[in-house]
Design a protein around this motif. Structure first.
Motif, PDB file in Angstrom:
ATOM      1  N   LYS A 121      45.260  72.036  95.379  1.00 58.30           N
ATOM      2  CA  LYS A 121      44.994  71.287  94.145  1.00 58.30           C
ATOM      3  C   LYS A 121      43.504  71.294  93.820  1.00 58.30           C
ATOM      4  N   LYS A 122      42.686  71.104  94.846  1.00 52.75           N
ATOM      5  CA  LYS A 122      41.240  71.087  94.632  1.00 52.75           C
ATOM      6  C   LYS A 122      40.736  72.457  94.191  1.00 52.75           C
ATOM      7  N   LEU A 123      41.242  73.515  94.841  1.00 46.66           N
ATOM      8  CA  LEU A 123      40.839  74.867  94.459  1.00 46.66           C
ATOM      9  C   LEU A 123      41.177  75.142  92.999  1.00 46.66           C
ATOM     10  N   ARG A 124      42.410  74.855  92.629  1.00 43.12           N
ATOM     11  CA  ARG A 124      42.824  75.159  91.255  1.00 43.12           C
ATOM     12  C   ARG A 124      42.034  74.329  90.252  1.00 43.12           C
ATOM     13  N   ALA A 125      41.797  73.079  90.570  1.00 38.39           N
ATOM     14  CA  ALA A 125      41.064  72.211  89.650  1.00 38.39           C
ATOM     15  C   ALA A 125      39.695  72.794  89.318  1.00 38.39           C
ATOM     16  N   HIS A 126      39.077  73.446  90.288  1.00 40.48           N
ATOM     17  CA  HIS A 126      37.761  74.054  90.058  1.00 40.48           C
ATOM     18  C   HIS A 126      37.896  75.439  89.432  1.00 40.48           C
ATOM     19  N   TRP A 127      38.720  76.270  90.030  1.00 40.71           N
ATOM     20  CA  TRP A 127      38.785  77.671  89.608  1.00 40.71           C
ATOM     21  C   TRP A 127      39.262  77.843  88.176  1.00 40.71           C
ATOM     22  N   GLN A 128      40.151  76.979  87.721  1.00 41.62           N
ATOM     23  CA  GLN A 128      40.686  77.156  86.368  1.00 41.62           C
ATOM     24  C   GLN A 128      39.657  76.839  85.282  1.00 41.62           C
ATOM     25  N   THR A 129      38.544  76.231  85.674  1.00 41.15           N
ATOM     26  CA  THR A 129      37.487  75.941  84.696  1.00 41.15           C
ATOM     27  C   THR A 129      36.424  77.032  84.651  1.00 41.15           C
ATOM     28  N   HIS A 130      36.482  77.970  85.582  1.00 39.55           N
ATOM     29  CA  HIS A 130      35.455  79.008  85.660  1.00 39.55           C
ATOM     30  C   HIS A 130      35.659  80.056  84.568  1.00 39.55           C
ATOM     31  N   LYS A 131      34.582  80.394  83.884  1.00 43.77           N
ATOM     32  CA  LYS A 131      34.644  81.355  82.788  1.00 43.77           C
ATOM     33  C   LYS A 131      33.972  82.685  83.119  1.00 43.77           C
ATOM     34  N   SER A 132      33.134  82.689  84.139  1.00 44.32           N
ATOM     35  CA  SER A 132      32.408  83.912  84.494  1.00 44.32           C
ATOM     36  C   SER A 132      32.903  84.534  85.795  1.00 44.32           C
ATOM     37  N   VAL A 133      33.895  83.906  86.404  1.00 42.01           N
ATOM     38  CA  VAL A 133      34.417  84.387  87.687  1.00 42.01           C
ATOM     39  C   VAL A 133      35.932  84.535  87.603  1.00 42.01           C
ATOM     40  N   GLY A 134      36.418  85.682  88.067  1.00 45.23           N
ATOM     41  CA  GLY A 134      37.856  85.901  88.175  1.00 45.23           C
ATOM     42  C   GLY A 134      38.236  85.942  89.645  1.00 45.23           C
ATOM     43  N   TYR A 135      39.491  85.665  89.941  1.00 44.10           N
ATOM     44  CA  TYR A 135      39.932  85.604  91.331  1.00 44.10           C
ATOM     45  C   TYR A 135      41.103  86.560  91.561  1.00 44.10           C
ATOM     46  N   CYS A 136      40.947  87.394  92.569  1.00 40.06           N
ATOM     47  CA  CYS A 136      42.008  88.316  92.981  1.00 40.06           C
ATOM     48  C   CYS A 136      42.494  87.837  94.345  1.00 40.06           C
ATOM     49  N   LEU A 137      43.676  87.276  94.366  1.00 40.02           N
ATOM     50  CA  LEU A 137      44.226  86.673  95.578  1.00 40.02           C
ATOM     51  C   LEU A 137      45.390  87.529  96.059  1.00 40.02           C
ATOM     52  N   TYR A 138      45.305  88.026  97.258  1.00 39.55           N
ATOM     53  CA  TYR A 138      46.345  88.942  97.716  1.00 39.55           C
ATOM     54  C   TYR A 138      46.633  88.749  99.198  1.00 39.55           C
TER      55      TYR A 138
END
Length: 251
Positions: free
Chosen positions: A49-66
């Protein structure tokens, strides 16, 4: 970076990449391998929950999770009750096709001054079912067996060597399975499909239809098989070959 300080300021750490990217006016992609292991963390759901709360607001960073464990990744990304549900696009990578492996194998042999035909390179792919790790391992063993030209006999000998090398691992794995789970694997190797039919249940002593469902789930959790619709596939093709030859002694 002091870990105790990190734990005191998790929000700053989670936003660090975004701050760096924004300050430098660049775009970043953060790649995280074996992301399914997040489910083994302390308080995993709260952390997600904490990760998503932060990551979904980021505009200059994309995340590749595999990761390599599909069923665990699906639990993280496809369950509506989980924080990362619909976080992004889910992609499943298929095996590298034989048509791509064959020229690669031929080229790698040629670099060392050895030859291998397209047919023989294709045999390597067939025996390993295009499993990336085993294609390369069997190709290496075949290369070791040959002097100037690698032929099918070199490949089949290398294949047997590889199976025997893995025997201790597979013996230990099989010893940890129940009789019904082993019987189910035999049925799968024999090409059976109607696992809930009375005939198959009796032939392979699988118990009941409900037990078949439990067997499937257990084997998926143990990362022995993968189920896609009605298709059941061994995650490790060499284990299937080993079971067939050395455990069930099938032709």
């Amino acid at each position: 970076m002091d870990w105790e300080e990190v734990k005191k300021q998790p929000d700053e750490i989670l936003d660090l990449a975004e701050k760096v990217a924004s300050s430098k006016n660049i775009k970043l992609i953060i790649c995280i391998d074996e992301f399914q292991n997040i489910s083994t963390f302390d308080q995993p759901v709260e952390f997600q929950k904490k990760l998503r709360a932060h990551w979904q607001t980021h505009k200059s960073v994309g995340y590749c999770l595999y990761g390599s464990k599909r069923h665990m990744l699906l639990d993280v990304f496809s369950s509506q009750s989980m924080p990362f549900y619909n976080f992004g696009q889910v992609l499943f990578l298929n095996k590298i096709a034989e048509k791509h492996w064959v020229p690669f194998i031929i080229e790698r042999f040629a670099v060392t001054g050895k030859e291998i035909s397209a047919e023989t390179a294709g045999l390597i792919c067939t025996l390993t079912e295009n499993h990336s790790f085993y294609v390369q391992q069997l190709a290496h063993f075949s290369w070791l067996n040959s002097e100037t030209t690698c032929n099918p006999e070199h490949v089949t000998t290398a294949f047997e060597t590889l199976l025997l090398q893995l025997s201790f691992l597979y013996q230990s794995l099989t010893d940890g399975l129940s009789n019904s789970q082993i019987n189910f694997l035999e049925a799968t190797i024999n090409g059976e499909e109607k696992f809930s039919s009375k005939e198959i249940i009796q032939t392979y002593n699988l118990g009941t239809s409900a037990n078949v469902a439990r067997i499937k789930q257990a084997l998926v959790s143990k990362e022995i098989i993968e189920i896609s619709g009605s298709d059941i596939e061994f995650l490790d093709p060499m284990y299937k070959h080993w079971l067939s030859k050395y455990w069930f002694k099938l032709k």
